[in-house]
Design a protein around this motif. Structure first.
Motif, mmCIF file in Angstrom:
data_model
loop_
_atom_site.group_PDB
_atom_site.id
_atom_site.type_symbol
_atom_site.label_atom_id
_atom_site.label_comp_id
_atom_site.label_asym_id
_atom_site.label_seq_id
_atom_site.Cartn_x
_atom_site.Cartn_y
_atom_site.Cartn_z
ATOM 1 N N ILE A 1 37.532 46.507 68.779
ATOM 2 C CA ILE A 1 38.693 45.619 68.867
ATOM 3 C C ILE A 1 39.363 45.566 67.496
ATOM 4 C CG2 ILE A 1 39.491 43.265 69.317
ATOM 5 C CD1 ILE A 1 38.398 44.607 71.817
ATOM 6 N N ILE A 2 40.679 45.806 67.481
ATOM 7 C CA ILE A 2 41.466 45.706 66.250
ATOM 8 C C ILE A 2 42.601 44.704 66.493
ATOM 9 C CG2 ILE A 2 40.893 48.020 65.434
ATOM 10 C CD1 ILE A 2 43.617 48.971 66.435
ATOM 11 N N PRO A 3 43.201 44.180 65.432
ATOM 12 C CA PRO A 3 44.305 43.233 65.611
ATOM 13 C C PRO A 3 45.478 43.876 66.351
ATOM 14 C CG PRO A 3 43.545 43.219 63.335
ATOM 15 C CD PRO A 3 42.856 44.361 64.013
ATOM 16 N N ALA B 1 47.858 45.642 64.051
ATOM 17 C CA ALA B 1 47.150 46.476 63.072
ATOM 18 C C ALA B 1 48.096 47.494 62.448
ATOM 19 C CB ALA B 1 45.984 47.195 63.743
ATOM 20 N N ASP B 2 48.008 47.624 61.115
ATOM 21 C CA ASP B 2 48.830 48.629 60.441
ATOM 22 C C ASP B 2 48.188 50.010 60.600
ATOM 23 O OD1 ASP B 2 46.668 48.590 58.705
ATOM 24 O OD2 ASP B 2 47.795 47.803 57.003
ATOM 25 N N GLU B 3 48.887 51.013 60.145
ATOM 26 C CA GLU B 3 48.436 52.404 60.301
ATOM 27 C C GLU B 3 47.078 52.641 59.640
ATOM 28 O OE1 GLU B 3 49.995 56.776 58.870
ATOM 29 O OE2 GLU B 3 51.497 55.259 59.351
ATOM 30 N N GLU B 4 46.853 52.032 58.486
ATOM 31 C CA GLU B 4 45.578 52.206 57.779
ATOM 32 C C GLU B 4 44.410 51.629 58.574
ATOM 33 O OE1 GLU B 4 44.838 53.917 54.936
ATOM 34 O OE2 GLU B 4 46.882 54.632 55.197
ATOM 35 N N LEU B 5 44.597 50.457 59.160
ATOM 36 C CA LEU B 5 43.531 49.839 59.951
ATOM 37 C C LEU B 5 43.232 50.661 61.206
ATOM 38 C CD1 LEU B 5 41.573 47.506 59.965
ATOM 39 C CD2 LEU B 5 43.255 46.163 61.206
ATOM 40 N N VAL B 6 44.269 51.230 61.796
ATOM 41 C CA VAL B 6 44.063 52.107 62.961
ATOM 42 C C VAL B 6 43.248 53.331 62.542
ATOM 43 C CG1 VAL B 6 45.225 53.610 64.638
ATOM 44 C CG2 VAL B 6 46.129 51.326 64.185
ATOM 45 N N LYS B 7 43.550 53.907 61.379
ATOM 46 C CA LYS B 7 42.789 55.058 60.871
ATOM 47 C C LYS B 7 41.339 54.686 60.599
ATOM 48 C CE LYS B 7 46.567 57.601 58.710
ATOM 49 N NZ LYS B 7 47.155 58.052 57.442
ATOM 50 N N ILE C 1 32.943 45.384 68.939
ATOM 51 C CA ILE C 1 32.852 45.639 67.505
ATOM 52 C C ILE C 1 34.230 45.300 66.955
ATOM 53 C CG2 ILE C 1 32.456 47.352 65.712
ATOM 54 C CD1 ILE C 1 30.628 48.809 67.754
ATOM 55 N N LEU C 2 34.314 44.192 66.258
ATOM 56 C CA LEU C 2 35.576 43.651 65.767
ATOM 57 C C LEU C 2 35.853 44.214 64.381
ATOM 58 C CD1 LEU C 2 34.654 40.006 66.744
ATOM 59 C CD2 LEU C 2 36.078 41.570 68.087
ATOM 60 N N ILE C 3 36.947 44.930 64.244
ATOM 61 C CA ILE C 3 37.295 45.534 62.960
ATOM 62 C C ILE C 3 38.559 44.869 62.437
ATOM 63 C CG2 ILE C 3 37.985 47.660 61.782
ATOM 64 C CD1 ILE C 3 36.212 49.213 63.662
ATOM 65 N N GLY C 4 38.433 44.222 61.281
ATOM 66 C CA GLY C 4 39.570 43.542 60.678
ATOM 67 C C GLY C 4 39.693 42.098 61.148
ATOM 68 N N LYS C 5 40.819 41.494 60.820
ATOM 69 C CA LYS C 5 41.067 40.078 61.130
ATOM 70 C C LYS C 5 41.689 39.983 62.519
ATOM 71 C CE LYS C 5 43.210 35.949 59.206
ATOM 72 N NZ LYS C 5 44.030 35.421 58.104
ATOM 73 N N THR C 6 40.840 39.822 63.512
ATOM 74 C CA THR C 6 41.317 39.719 64.894
ATOM 75 C C THR C 6 41.445 38.250 65.290
ATOM 76 O OG1 THR C 6 39.135 39.673 65.924
ATOM 77 C CG2 THR C 6 40.071 41.850 65.459
ATOM 78 N N ASN C 7 42.027 38.005 66.459
ATOM 79 C CA ASN C 7 42.151 36.629 66.936
ATOM 80 C C ASN C 7 40.805 36.072 67.398
ATOM 81 O OD1 ASN C 7 41.734 37.913 69.392
ATOM 82 N ND2 ASN C 7 43.770 37.458 70.198
ATOM 83 N N ARG C 8 39.757 36.869 67.373
ATOM 84 C CA ARG C 8 38.427 36.416 67.769
ATOM 85 C C ARG C 8 37.567 36.024 66.561
ATOM 86 N NH1 ARG C 8 40.378 40.082 71.409
ATOM 87 N NH2 ARG C 8 39.353 40.517 73.384
ATOM 88 N N THR C 9 38.087 36.191 65.349
ATOM 89 C CA THR C 9 37.267 36.005 64.141
ATOM 90 C C THR C 9 37.818 34.950 63.189
ATOM 91 O OG1 THR C 9 38.476 37.760 63.022
ATOM 92 C CG2 THR C 9 36.470 38.392 64.188
ATOM 93 N N THR C 10 38.577 34.007 63.667
ATOM 94 C CA THR C 10 39.271 33.083 62.771
ATOM 95 C C THR C 10 38.350 32.274 61.876
ATOM 96 O OG1 THR C 10 39.372 31.501 64.584
ATOM 97 C CG2 THR C 10 41.311 32.882 64.233
#
Length: 163
Positions: A63-65, A68-74, A105-114
């Motif tokens: 799961i990504i935001p 998500a910007d291009e770097e986070l997708v990469k 698997i939550l990668i980055g600042k998602t709405n599930r990790t506040t």
């Protein structure tokens, strides 16, 4: 047989061995505290066992935001590529706007990790990986912090070696 052929065959055998180990045993790692603790409070670690993949199957997704910007997708694609090399399972990548599931698997600042990582209180490039029930959080301050979390998890928990 050329030297390059031997290298690729041994690398393929090595990856299969890792896949076998991951399929045969439970992946165990300690909860990692993300914030700095006062020196008066003892650090408490609890061992959690999760099976991320077994017999070339997995209940997990990445799961990504949604923004998500291009770097986070990469970074998430890199995680999926290494995970697939280790286990033989290619995890789907979804946005955090998708319905929540038990195994993520939550990668980055998602709405599930506040509330699970204090992004404002930590310094630049700080990172954290930890379990949240059956899910795993890989996050950090800024894109570089998230990349550090992903690579640290792959190296320290999954046994990936980069050199």
């Amino acid at each position: 047989m050329s030297q390059h052929s031997v290298f690729f065959i041994s690398q393929r055998i090595h990856l299969r061995w890792i896949c076998f180990l991951l399929s045969a045993i439970l992946l165990v790692f300690s909860l990692v505290s993300c914030a700095e603790k006062p020196s008066s409070s003892p650090e408490v670690q609890q061992k959690i066992s999760l099976v991320l993949a077994k017999e070339n199957k997995s209940d997990y997704c990445v799961i990504i935001p949604a923004e998500a910007d291009e770097e986070l997708v990469k970074i998430s694609q890199e995680f999926v590529r290494y995970f697939s090399s280790i286990t033989g399972v290619t995890l789907p990548v979804k946005k955090d706007s998708s319905p929540e599931s038990d195994c993520e698997i939550l990668i980055g600042k998602t709405n599930r990790t506040t509330d699970d990582f204090d992004y404002e209180a930590n310094k630049a490039d700080t990172f954290c990986y930890k379990t949240l029930g059956n899910s795993i959080l890989l996050t950090g301050v800024g894109t570089r912090g998230v990349a550090y979390a992903v690579y640290a998890f792959l190296e320290e928990v999954c046994g990936v070696r980069y050199w």
